[in-house]
Design a protein around this motif. Structure first.
Motif, short mmCIF file in Angstrom:
data_model
loop_
_atom_site.label_atom_id
_atom_site.label_comp_id
_atom_site.label_asym_id
_atom_site.label_seq_id
_atom_site.Cartn_x
_atom_site.Cartn_y
_atom_site.Cartn_z
N LYS A 196 -19.53 -36.82 74.47
CA LYS A 196 -20.67 -36.06 73.92
C LYS A 196 -21.55 -35.50 75.04
CE LYS A 196 -20.72 -38.63 69.58
NZ LYS A 196 -19.60 -37.93 69.08
N ASP A 197 -20.87 -34.84 76.00
CA ASP A 197 -21.56 -34.28 77.16
C ASP A 197 -21.22 -32.79 77.26
OD1 ASP A 197 -22.67 -33.63 79.60
OD2 ASP A 197 -21.85 -35.38 80.64
N PRO A 198 -21.93 -31.96 76.49
CA PRO A 198 -21.59 -30.53 76.48
C PRO A 198 -21.77 -29.84 77.83
CG PRO A 198 -23.60 -30.95 75.23
CD PRO A 198 -23.03 -32.27 75.60
N GLU A 199 -22.76 -30.24 78.59
CA GLU A 199 -22.98 -29.60 79.90
C GLU A 199 -21.80 -29.84 80.83
OE1 GLU A 199 -25.20 -27.42 81.10
OE2 GLU A 199 -25.96 -27.33 79.06
N ARG A 200 -21.22 -31.01 80.77
CA ARG A 200 -20.07 -31.32 81.60
C ARG A 200 -18.79 -30.71 81.03
NH1 ARG A 200 -17.12 -36.61 83.16
NH2 ARG A 200 -17.43 -37.00 80.97
N ALA A 201 -18.75 -30.53 79.70
CA ALA A 201 -17.57 -29.96 79.05
C ALA A 201 -17.39 -28.48 79.37
CB ALA A 201 -17.64 -30.17 77.55
N ILE A 202 -18.48 -27.74 79.52
CA ILE A 202 -18.39 -26.29 79.73
C ILE A 202 -17.55 -25.94 80.95
CG2 ILE A 202 -19.74 -24.21 80.29
CD1 ILE A 202 -21.87 -25.27 78.28
N PRO A 203 -17.83 -26.49 82.15
CA PRO A 203 -16.96 -26.14 83.28
C PRO A 203 -15.52 -26.61 83.12
CG PRO A 203 -18.65 -27.73 83.95
CD PRO A 203 -18.96 -27.32 82.56
N LEU A 204 -15.33 -27.68 82.35
CA LEU A 204 -13.96 -28.14 82.11
C LEU A 204 -13.21 -27.18 81.20
CD1 LEU A 204 -14.64 -31.97 81.75
CD2 LEU A 204 -13.62 -30.77 83.70
N PHE A 205 -13.90 -26.61 80.21
CA PHE A 205 -13.27 -25.58 79.39
C PHE A 205 -12.93 -24.35 80.24
CE2 PHE A 205 -15.25 -27.66 75.55
CZ PHE A 205 -14.05 -27.97 74.93
N TRP A 206 -13.83 -23.98 81.16
CA TRP A 206 -13.55 -22.86 82.07
C TRP A 206 -12.32 -23.16 82.92
CZ3 TRP A 206 -15.00 -18.39 80.91
CH2 TRP A 206 -16.27 -18.12 80.40
N ALA A 207 -12.20 -24.39 83.37
CA ALA A 207 -11.02 -24.77 84.16
C ALA A 207 -9.75 -24.63 83.34
CB ALA A 207 -11.17 -26.20 84.68
N ALA A 208 -9.82 -25.00 82.07
CA ALA A 208 -8.66 -24.86 81.19
C ALA A 208 -8.30 -23.38 81.02
CB ALA A 208 -8.94 -25.50 79.83
#
Length: 98
Positions: free
Chosen positions: A23-35
């Motif tokens: 439940k960490d949207p701020e950390r998820a955003i760059p990970l989605f960009w990496a994907a």
């Protein structure tokens, strides 16, 4: 509410786990960009990053992301992306009352 969390070790799976389990949207955003940059489930990653950005009051960034990257998505994803864009463009009704 139970979320279906994908299994595996791909960039998209890591992003989705951070979004749903940590439940960490701020950390998820760059990970989605990496994907997206890795070409891993680009359709889903773009939709998810746009939705998470909207939740973080970053609708303008989400709109630009979809506009610039939708050409990398499948034909099947286009209608979903249109629906997300429509949602992102909505102006809150109460803003017209003042």
């Amino acid at each position: 509410m139970t979320h279906k969390v994908p299994v595996g070790d791909t960039p998209y799976v890591k992003a989705k786990n951070v979004q749903l389990m940590d439940k960490d949207p701020e950390r998820a955003i760059p990970l989605f960009w990496a994907a997206i940059n890795a070409g891993d489930r680009v359709d889903s990653a773009l939709k998810d990053v746009a939705i998470v950005m909207k939740q973080q009051n970053r609708a303008e960034e989400a709109i630009e992301a979809i506009k610039s990257l939708r050409s990398r998505c499948s034909d099947q994803a286009q209608e979903s992306l249109d629906n997300i864009l429509l949602d992102l463009y909505k102006v809150p009704l109460f803003s017209f009352l003042f």
